[in-house]
Scaffold this motif. Structure first.
Motif, PDB file in Angstrom:
ATOM      1  N   ALA A   1     -20.959  57.691  62.532  1.00 10.17           N
ATOM      2  CA  ALA A   1     -19.955  58.771  62.558  1.00 10.17           C
ATOM      3  C   ALA A   1     -19.279  58.886  63.910  1.00 10.17           C
ATOM      4  O   ALA A   1     -18.088  59.168  64.002  1.00 10.17           O
TER       5      ALA A   1
ATOM      6  N   SER B   1     -10.566  54.004  73.419  1.00 14.26           N
ATOM      7  CA  SER B   1      -9.803  52.757  73.467  1.00 14.26           C
ATOM      8  C   SER B   1      -8.527  52.945  74.271  1.00 14.26           C
ATOM      9  O   SER B   1      -7.701  53.781  73.929  1.00 14.26           O
TER      10      SER B   1
ATOM     11  N   TYR C   1     -10.287  63.128  54.438  1.00 23.59           N
ATOM     12  CA  TYR C   1     -10.070  64.408  55.111  1.00 23.59           C
ATOM     13  C   TYR C   1      -8.651  64.955  54.964  1.00 23.59           C
ATOM     14  O   TYR C   1      -8.329  66.015  55.514  1.00 23.59           O
TER      15      TYR C   1
ATOM     16  N   ASN D   1     -19.199  64.582  67.754  1.00 23.42           N
ATOM     17  CA  ASN D   1     -20.124  63.994  68.727  1.00 23.42           C
ATOM     18  C   ASN D   1     -20.279  64.946  69.928  1.00 23.42           C
ATOM     19  O   ASN D   1     -19.324  65.186  70.661  1.00 23.42           O
TER      20      ASN D   1
ATOM     21  N   GLY E   1     -18.046  69.966  65.814  1.00 18.13           N
ATOM     22  CA  GLY E   1     -18.362  70.098  64.394  1.00 18.13           C
ATOM     23  C   GLY E   1     -17.609  69.108  63.538  1.00 18.13           C
ATOM     24  O   GLY E   1     -16.827  68.287  64.027  1.00 18.13           O
TER      25      GLY E   1
ATOM     26  N   PHE F   1      -5.514  62.255  73.345  1.00 19.50           N
ATOM     27  CA  PHE F   1      -4.288  62.695  72.653  1.00 19.50           C
ATOM     28  C   PHE F   1      -3.993  64.154  73.005  1.00 19.50           C
ATOM     29  O   PHE F   1      -2.879  64.515  73.354  1.00 19.50           O
TER      30      PHE F   1
ATOM     31  N   LYS G   1     -11.860  57.824  58.032  1.00 20.80           N
ATOM     32  CA  LYS G   1     -12.075  59.113  57.359  1.00 20.80           C
ATOM     33  C   LYS G   1     -10.779  59.776  56.899  1.00 20.80           C
ATOM     34  O   LYS G   1     -10.823  60.826  56.255  1.00 20.80           O
TER      35      LYS G   1
HETATM   36  C1  SAM Z   1     -11.458  56.862  66.797  1.00 15.40           C
HETATM   37  S1  SAM Z   1     -12.202  58.192  67.661  1.00 15.40           S
HETATM   38  C2  SAM Z   1     -10.856  59.133  68.282  1.00 15.40           C
HETATM   39  C3  SAM Z   1     -10.138  58.441  69.363  1.00 15.40           C
HETATM   40  C4  SAM Z   1      -9.260  59.328  70.189  1.00 15.40           C
HETATM   41  N1  SAM Z   1      -8.262  59.964  69.388  1.00 15.40           N
HETATM   42  C5  SAM Z   1      -8.629  58.582  71.344  1.00 15.40           C
HETATM   43  O1  SAM Z   1      -7.406  58.605  71.503  1.00 15.40           O
HETATM   44  O2  SAM Z   1      -9.381  57.971  72.138  1.00 15.40           O
HETATM   45  C6  SAM Z   1     -12.794  59.143  66.359  1.00 15.40           C
HETATM   46  C7  SAM Z   1     -13.634  60.347  66.763  1.00 15.40           C
HETATM   47  O3  SAM Z   1     -13.888  61.096  65.581  1.00 15.40           O
HETATM   48  C8  SAM Z   1     -15.167  61.693  65.681  1.00 15.40           C
HETATM   49  N2  SAM Z   1     -15.596  62.044  64.313  1.00 15.40           N
HETATM   50  C9  SAM Z   1     -16.133  61.246  63.361  1.00 15.40           C
HETATM   51  N3  SAM Z   1     -16.349  61.936  62.230  1.00 15.40           N
HETATM   52  C10 SAM Z   1     -15.918  63.200  62.464  1.00 15.40           C
HETATM   53  C11 SAM Z   1     -15.861  64.385  61.673  1.00 15.40           C
HETATM   54  N4  SAM Z   1     -16.287  64.392  60.406  1.00 15.40           N
HETATM   55  N5  SAM Z   1     -15.340  65.495  62.219  1.00 15.40           N
HETATM   56  C12 SAM Z   1     -14.903  65.505  63.513  1.00 15.40           C
HETATM   57  N6  SAM Z   1     -14.954  64.412  64.306  1.00 15.40           N
HETATM   58  C13 SAM Z   1     -15.446  63.277  63.800  1.00 15.40           C
HETATM   59  C14 SAM Z   1     -16.013  60.644  66.388  1.00 15.40           C
HETATM   60  O4  SAM Z   1     -17.123  61.234  67.025  1.00 15.40           O
HETATM   61  C15 SAM Z   1     -14.991  60.022  67.363  1.00 15.40           C
HETATM   62  O5  SAM Z   1     -15.091  60.600  68.638  1.00 15.40           O
END
Ligand code: SAM
Length: 298
Positions: free
Chosen positions: A70, A106, A208, A155, A180, A136, A204
């Motif tokens: 996750a 990233s 979502y 996280n 959350g 962002f 996701k």
């Molecule tokens: C791809 S990263 C986001 C990257 C970020 N936007 C950036 O520019 O670096 C996705 C994030 O979504 C979080 N995440 C995963 N599942 C989630 C959920 N159900 N609700 C909220 N956050 C979640 C992860 O912990 C992770 O930090």
């Protein structure tokens, strides 16, 4: 992004260089690389060559697992330099504390962060459903001093860094960080609040989308930035992505707390963010949505 092969010519044979992946990420003072199995015994030489040749890099981490679970974190191992996975990364005049071992990050999304920030208008309320370390979110509010953002991440380490980064960039009054699940947070506290919703988690986003719709304000032109992964030829990506968005949103209504909402949508932009595998692209669709209270379509 420096090319790994250029840096390593002279340390590895031409044949070995050819086998290496073509690039690596530099995040502040840290380089994160992938080393193919057949070169693992030379990993320390590779890491040391990077430290010698790439300005400002003090640690090299090797990715030892794909992005997973996750939290979307990859396991990393220090192969050269100081074993400290925390660094400061700079982008568009903002500074971000990143822990490459504990959070997703990233640098390859920087163009997209600038592009979406440029779309934000005065006085917007934004919901970032998958905020990571708030890159962002912070770039958006820094560029638009009259906006505020709710930044959600599941996280706990990302949330700690989000709060630190908001303070580091002096925007803690306009970046509200929430730990959350994005769906649960929206239902419990962010219904009908957002002019703009970001969904930067392709794995996701489809699941979502109902929560993103619920977060949008009623009676206004609002926007969802929907990130997804599309497989196909480059020429077909636009069509496949449009079909995906239309199939998710075609319902045109939803109900919550005994109230019925209807909505219309229009895909106003689409962009390939990057190639993430052979014939697999990360794509973002900008979707304008208008919703109102009304009878449900049957
Ligand atoms: C791809 S990263 C986001 C990257 C970020 N936007 C950036 O520019 O670096 C996705 C994030 O979504 C979080 N995440 C995963 N599942 C989630 C959920 N159900 N609700 C909220 N956050 C979640 C992860 O912990 C992770 O930090």
């Amino acid at each position: 992004m420096p090319m790994l092969k250029e840096v390593l010519r002279g340390v590895l044979s031409e044949e070995e260089v050819r086998r290496l992946y073509s690039s690596f990420d530099i995040i502040g003072e840290i380089a994160v690389i992938k080393v193919p199995d057949e070169l693992l015994e030379k990993k320390h030489e590779i890491g040391n060559a990077i430290i010698r040749n790439v300005k400002h890099v003090r640690s090299v981490y090797m990715q030892v697992s794909p992005v997973k679970d996750a939290y979307r974190v990859r396991e990393v191992e220090c192969i050269a330099g100081i074993d400290d996975p925390v660094t400061i990364y700079k982008e568009y005049g903002c500074r971000f504390k990143v822990n490459v071992a504990k959070v997703y990050f990233s640098p390859r999304l920087s163009t997209e962060r600038a592009r979406i920030s440029s779309l934000v208008r005065d006085d917007e309320t934004i919901v970032n459903m998958f905020a990571g370390v708030c890159t962002f979110s912070i770039i958006m509010v820094k560029r638009n001093p009259r906006c505020k953002v709710y930044s959600i991440d599941i996280n706990p380490d990302a949330v700690i860094l989000c709060n630190e980064n908001a303070r580091l960039n002096r925007v803690e009054d306009r970046v509200h960080v929430i730990l959350g699940d994005a769906g649960e947070v929206i239902i419990s506290m962010l219904l009908d609040t957002a002019d703009r919703v970001l969904m930067p988690l392709p794995e996701k986003a489809r699941e979502y989308m109902p929560y993103a719709l619920m977060a949008l304000r009623t009676g206004h032109d609002c926007y969802i930035h929907y990130f997804t992964h599309i497989r196909g030829n480059r020429k077909e990506i636009d069509r496949i992505c449009r079909e995906e968005v239309e199939s998710i949103m075609r319902n045109g209504n939803y109900s919550i707390d005994g109230r019925n909402y209807r909505y219309t949508f229009n895909i106003v932009g689409m962009r390939i963010v990057r190639e993430v595998g052979p014939r697999v692209y990360q794509v973002v669709a900008d979707i304008m949505v208008r919703k109102w209270l009304g009878e449900l379509y049957r």
